[in-house]
Design a protein around this motif. Structure first.
Motif, PDB file in Angstrom:
ATOM      1  N   LYS A   4       0.844  -1.188   0.000  1.00 36.97           N
ATOM      2  CA  LYS A   4       0.000   0.000   0.000  1.00 36.97           C
ATOM      3  C   LYS A   4       0.880   1.238   0.000  1.00 36.97           C
ATOM      4  N   ASN A   5       0.287   2.349  -0.427  1.00 40.71           N
ATOM      5  CA  ASN A   5       0.992   3.623  -0.400  1.00 40.71           C
ATOM      6  C   ASN A   5       0.347   4.559   0.601  1.00 40.71           C
ATOM      7  N   VAL A   6       1.163   5.365   1.264  1.00 42.89           N
ATOM      8  CA  VAL A   6       0.648   6.417   2.128  1.00 42.89           C
ATOM      9  C   VAL A   6       1.446   7.689   1.850  1.00 42.89           C
ATOM     10  N   GLU A   7       0.736   8.796   1.744  1.00 47.53           N
ATOM     11  CA  GLU A   7       1.401  10.089   1.575  1.00 47.53           C
ATOM     12  C   GLU A   7       1.461  10.774   2.933  1.00 47.53           C
ATOM     13  N   VAL A   8       2.648  11.282   3.277  1.00 45.81           N
ATOM     14  CA  VAL A   8       2.834  11.922   4.577  1.00 45.81           C
ATOM     15  C   VAL A   8       3.313  13.353   4.397  1.00 45.81           C
ATOM     16  N   THR A  27      13.308   3.401   5.083  1.00 46.21           N
ATOM     17  CA  THR A  27      13.602   2.134   4.402  1.00 46.21           C
ATOM     18  C   THR A  27      14.225   1.106   5.342  1.00 46.21           C
ATOM     19  N   LYS A  28      14.673   1.551   6.503  1.00 43.88           N
ATOM     20  CA  LYS A  28      15.193   0.624   7.511  1.00 43.88           C
ATOM     21  C   LYS A  28      14.085   0.026   8.367  1.00 43.88           C
ATOM     22  N   GLN A  29      12.867   0.605   8.264  1.00 35.91           N
ATOM     23  CA  GLN A  29      11.758   0.119   9.079  1.00 35.91           C
ATOM     24  C   GLN A  29      11.208  -1.194   8.511  1.00 35.91           C
ATOM     25  N   VAL A  30      10.870  -2.094   9.404  1.00 40.43           N
ATOM     26  CA  VAL A  30      10.305  -3.375   8.989  1.00 40.43           C
ATOM     27  C   VAL A  30       9.003  -3.131   8.220  1.00 40.43           C
ATOM     28  N   GLY A  31       8.909  -3.733   7.040  1.00 43.78           N
ATOM     29  CA  GLY A  31       7.694  -3.640   6.260  1.00 43.78           C
ATOM     30  C   GLY A  31       7.671  -2.517   5.244  1.00 43.78           C
ATOM     31  N   VAL A  32       8.613  -1.562   5.337  1.00 46.56           N
ATOM     32  CA  VAL A  32       8.656  -0.464   4.366  1.00 46.56           C
ATOM     33  C   VAL A  32       9.382  -0.937   3.118  1.00 46.56           C
ATOM     34  N   VAL A  33       8.711  -0.820   1.961  1.00 45.32           N
ATOM     35  CA  VAL A  33       9.280  -1.259   0.685  1.00 45.32           C
ATOM     36  C   VAL A  33      10.114  -0.158   0.061  1.00 45.32           C
ATOM     37  N   SER A  34       9.595   1.063   0.046  1.00 43.37           N
ATOM     38  CA  SER A  34      10.326   2.187  -0.533  1.00 43.37           C
ATOM     39  C   SER A  34       9.803   3.482   0.053  1.00 43.37           C
ATOM     40  N   ASP A  49       4.358  -2.859   3.213  1.00 47.25           N
ATOM     41  CA  ASP A  49       3.659  -4.137   3.250  1.00 47.25           C
ATOM     42  C   ASP A  49       2.703  -4.106   4.437  1.00 47.25           C
ATOM     43  N   SER A  50       1.395  -4.060   4.175  1.00 51.57           N
ATOM     44  CA  SER A  50       0.405  -3.915   5.244  1.00 51.57           C
ATOM     45  C   SER A  50       0.352  -5.119   6.175  1.00 51.57           C
ATOM     46  N   ALA A  51       0.973  -6.232   5.778  1.00 51.95           N
ATOM     47  CA  ALA A  51       1.009  -7.404   6.649  1.00 51.95           C
ATOM     48  C   ALA A  51       2.096  -7.263   7.710  1.00 51.95           C
ATOM     49  N   LYS A  52       3.021  -6.310   7.491  1.00 54.29           N
ATOM     50  CA  LYS A  52       4.157  -6.168   8.396  1.00 54.29           C
ATOM     51  C   LYS A  52       4.186  -4.841   9.152  1.00 54.29           C
ATOM     52  N   THR A  53       3.521  -3.817   8.631  1.00 52.35           N
ATOM     53  CA  THR A  53       3.525  -2.516   9.297  1.00 52.35           C
ATOM     54  C   THR A  53       2.249  -1.773   8.920  1.00 52.35           C
ATOM     55  N   ASP A  54       2.121  -0.547   9.409  1.00 48.81           N
ATOM     56  CA  ASP A  54       0.940   0.249   9.073  1.00 48.81           C
ATOM     57  C   ASP A  54       1.315   1.726   9.077  1.00 48.81           C
ATOM     58  N   GLU A  55       0.332   2.577   8.746  1.00 49.61           N
ATOM     59  CA  GLU A  55       0.591   4.011   8.652  1.00 49.61           C
ATOM     60  C   GLU A  55       1.047   4.592   9.988  1.00 49.61           C
ATOM     61  N   GLY A  56       0.444   4.122  11.067  1.00 50.20           N
ATOM     62  CA  GLY A  56       0.781   4.642  12.380  1.00 50.20           C
ATOM     63  C   GLY A  56       2.237   4.428  12.737  1.00 50.20           C
ATOM     64  N   LYS A  57       2.781   3.236  12.423  1.00 55.74           N
ATOM     65  CA  LYS A  57       4.178   2.951  12.740  1.00 55.74           C
ATOM     66  C   LYS A  57       5.116   3.784  11.873  1.00 55.74           C
ATOM     67  N   ILE A  58       4.717   4.044  10.634  1.00 58.70           N
ATOM     68  CA  ILE A  58       5.532   4.889   9.753  1.00 58.70           C
ATOM     69  C   ILE A  58       5.604   6.308  10.301  1.00 58.70           C
ATOM     70  N   ILE A  59       4.448   6.840  10.703  1.00 55.84           N
ATOM     71  CA  ILE A  59       4.412   8.183  11.294  1.00 55.84           C
ATOM     72  C   ILE A  59       5.223   8.220  12.580  1.00 55.84           C
ATOM     73  N   GLU A  60       5.088   7.171  13.395  1.00 49.42           N
ATOM     74  CA  GLU A  60       5.803   7.110  14.665  1.00 49.42           C
ATOM     75  C   GLU A  60       7.313   7.106  14.459  1.00 49.42           C
ATOM     76  N   ALA A  61       7.780   6.442  13.401  1.00 49.94           N
ATOM     77  CA  ALA A  61       9.218   6.396  13.113  1.00 49.94           C
ATOM     78  C   ALA A  61       9.768   7.784  12.818  1.00 49.94           C
ATOM     79  N   ILE A  62       9.013   8.570  12.048  1.00 54.17           N
ATOM     80  CA  ILE A  62       9.460   9.931  11.731  1.00 54.17           C
ATOM     81  C   ILE A  62       9.379  10.820  12.967  1.00 54.17           C
ATOM     82  N   ASN A  63       8.298  10.699  13.712  1.00 56.41           N
ATOM     83  CA  ASN A  63       8.121  11.539  14.896  1.00 56.41           C
ATOM     84  C   ASN A  63       9.061  11.163  16.031  1.00 56.41           C
ATOM     85  N   GLY A  64       9.704  10.011  15.911  1.00 54.02           N
ATOM     86  CA  GLY A  64      10.685   9.609  16.907  1.00 54.02           C
ATOM     87  C   GLY A  64      12.035  10.282  16.722  1.00 54.02           C
TER      88      GLY A  64
END
Length: 552
Positions: A4-8, A27-34, A49-64
């Motif tokens: 899936k794609n998410v725009e941030v 790209t180092k986060q688990v489940g992120v393809v690109s 890959d929605s089976a391995k991560t989600d939008e919330g974890k992607i946002i959390e990685a940046i906000n960390g």
């Protein structure tokens, strides 16, 4: 495949290298393809890959990270049929805008929401109520761990991970922005949301980013407000903070000089002081919270000074000067003399707000504004220009998030239905989240006098309230103002540890015409703060010091 794609949207980038760093991080986060991030647009597209991560974890990685803050972006789209004509155009993306959009969807109206500046959700969720109140509550926890009102209890203190606190705040903001705003309208069939700067062309049309033109039967302006930056020599050169930037600062400043002693400055002062920041307040008038009566200001000043906050009333900053690792603030005192304040930490500007009208083109359509620049509206939220409405902080109405949402709904109802709904703020409650809190509704004694009304005042010091006595916290008072002839409540002011929890009862009393005598005859649970309302009401006819417990 589960890709899936998410725009941030990403705030805090200062160059292309920042974008590259965020791409590497993602790209180092688990489940992120690109991940493809652009600095100029402050946006990124992440494939995962929605089976391995989600939008919330992607946002959390940046906000960390220390410097960057992200939210899920809303893509700029147009209706599937390519139309640029709508029933309603909403300019803005905060609580007033979303309330209006929800009502428009209920009425079956095709709506275009155009947002710029802050992320969708506006001031409250992004840089206002949500971040400030979570930091205030966090600071309370620290304060309770460091101090006790009971001699038998010796607190051991608290360890504060300031950076983690701010990162947790960022995650909370992202979650609420998604859950309470974007997710709410996700399935709306008639709502289109785009990002861009809208400028009025006429009473039925706007131009976005100097390019696309959209038209509608009605236009609703809900662009909010921002910090009013005073025109003081040198201020622009010192890297000052506002509440928009302060709440994302992950490195705790050693000290903070706050310019302004209104409710924003005071709430921030108490929170950051309790989190371990040395705080000083500069106020050009004679006292804090100048809009309220002197007894309220005095109570707050005493509480703040007791916690080590320095308050400098009658200090007018006239020049800022950067000298190596410190800022010199040149101030003029009440007697005309000059003094210098040295700040080695940061300077926060909290000197009021201004409406966001600069890029709207209001002069093009002839919208009337008041002396402070707010768009004038009537009690139906209509402006002087047919088909154009204004709501929230951009209008000359009370500047609260809940009134903004109320006005957004009311404006749409008035624009598209036969009903005539009028805003009535006679019983509007409000709260300042200092400690003690300050809460109010209706008139105070000065306003009653200015209105020429016959009035009486009853003031209950909390030293006479059992709940406050047993809690060893007798700071503050409850003050009621009544109409002398009708016994109706005109207003009330509360200064108490949780005063905001009491004010709604007084609002109901004003709204529904409950007399002070009726307030005094109701049953209130013993050993609650609410019992103070009864005692204050009794105070109009009896000395409460001479009453036994629960007596009336």
């Amino acid at each position: 495949m589960n890709h899936k794609n998410v725009e941030v949207q990403i705030a805090g980038m200062t160059c292309d290298h920042c974008a590259i760093s965020i791409e590497k991080l993602l790209t180092k986060q688990v489940g992120v393809v690109s991940a493809a991030v652009e600095y100029p647009s402050a946006r990124g597209i992440v494939t995962y890959d929605s089976a391995k991560t989600d939008e919330g974890k992607i946002i959390e990685a940046i906000n960390g990270t220390k410097n960057y803050h992200a939210n899920v972006a809303v893509p700029a789209t147009v209706p599937s049929d390519g139309s640029k004509n709508f029933d309603l155009i909403i300019i803005g993306g905060g609580s007033a805008a979303f309330s209006a959009a929800i009502k428009a969807e209920e009425l079956g109206k095709a709506t275009l929401m155009i947002n710029a500046g802050l992320n969708f959700g506006g001031t409250c969720v992004n840089v206002g109520c949500v971040p400030s109140k979570t930091l205030i509550r966090a600071a309370e926890s620290v304060h309770h761990a460091n101090s006790s009102r009971f001699a038998a209890i010796k607190p051991r203190g608290a360890t504060v991970d300031f950076t983690q606190l701010i990162r947790d705040k960022k995650v909370l903001v992202a979650q609420l922005q998604k859950n309470k705003y974007l997710d709410v309208v996700e399935d709306f069939a008639r709502l289109t949301m785009i990002t861009g700067w809208a400028r009025l062309i006429d009473s039925n049309s706007v131009q976005v980013d100097g390019n696309q033109i959209y038209s509608a039967q009605k236009i609703l302006i809900a662009t909010g407000s921002t910090t009013k930056i005073p025109d003081i020599s040198g201020l622009a050169e010192i890297d000052y903070l506002t509440h928009r930037t302060l709440f994302d600062l992950e490195e705790k400043p050693a000290s903070l000089t706050i310019m302004g002693a209104g409710y924003i400055g005071l709430e921030i002062a108490m929170a950051y002081n309790r989190l371990g920041v040395k705080v000083r307040i500069i106020e050009f008038t004679d006292r804090v919270l100048r809009t309220q009566s002197e007894d309220i200001s005095a109570e707050l000043e005493q509480a703040m000074r007791s916690e080590g906050i320095e308050i400098l009333p009658n200090f007018r900053a006239i020049k800022f000067e950067k000298r190596e690792a410190e800022v010199i603030i040149h101030c003029k005192c009440k007697d005309g003399s000059m003094t210098q304040i040295r700040e080695r930490g940061r300077v926060l500007v909290a000197s009021g707000t201004r409406p966001n009208t600069a890029k709207l083109g209001i002069e093009t359509v002839g919208l009337e504004t008041d002396a402070s620049g707010h768009i004038k509206v009537n009690d139906q939220m209509g402006t002087n220009v047919p088909h154009i409405y204004a709501v929230g902080d951009v209008a000359n109405t009370p500047p609260f998030v809940y009134t903004a949402a109320y006005e957004g709904r009311l404006a749409v109802e008035n624009a598209f239905t036969e009903t005539v709904n009028r805003a009535d703020y006679t019983a509007l409650p409000w709260v300042v989240f200092t400690d003690p809190q300050v809460a109010g509704v209706g008139m105070d004694e000065m306003q009653a006098a200015q209105a020429g009304l016959p009035y009486d005042v009853s003031k209950l010091e909390l030293t006479n309230l059992p709940r406050a006595i047993v809690a060893n916290d007798t700071r503050g008072f409850i003050k009621l103002i009544r109409h002398r002839e009708t016994d109706r409540l005109l207003g009330g002011r509360i200064v108490a540890s949780e005063g905001g929890e009491l004010v709604q009862s007084l609002a109901f009393a004003i709204k529904f015409g409950i007399t002070v005598k009726q307030l005094s005859e109701e049953l209130y649970p013993y050993l609650t703060l609410s019992e103070g309302l009864k005692l204050a009401a009794i105070g109009f006819r009896k000395d409460v010091k001479k009453l036994s417990c629960c007596a009336s």
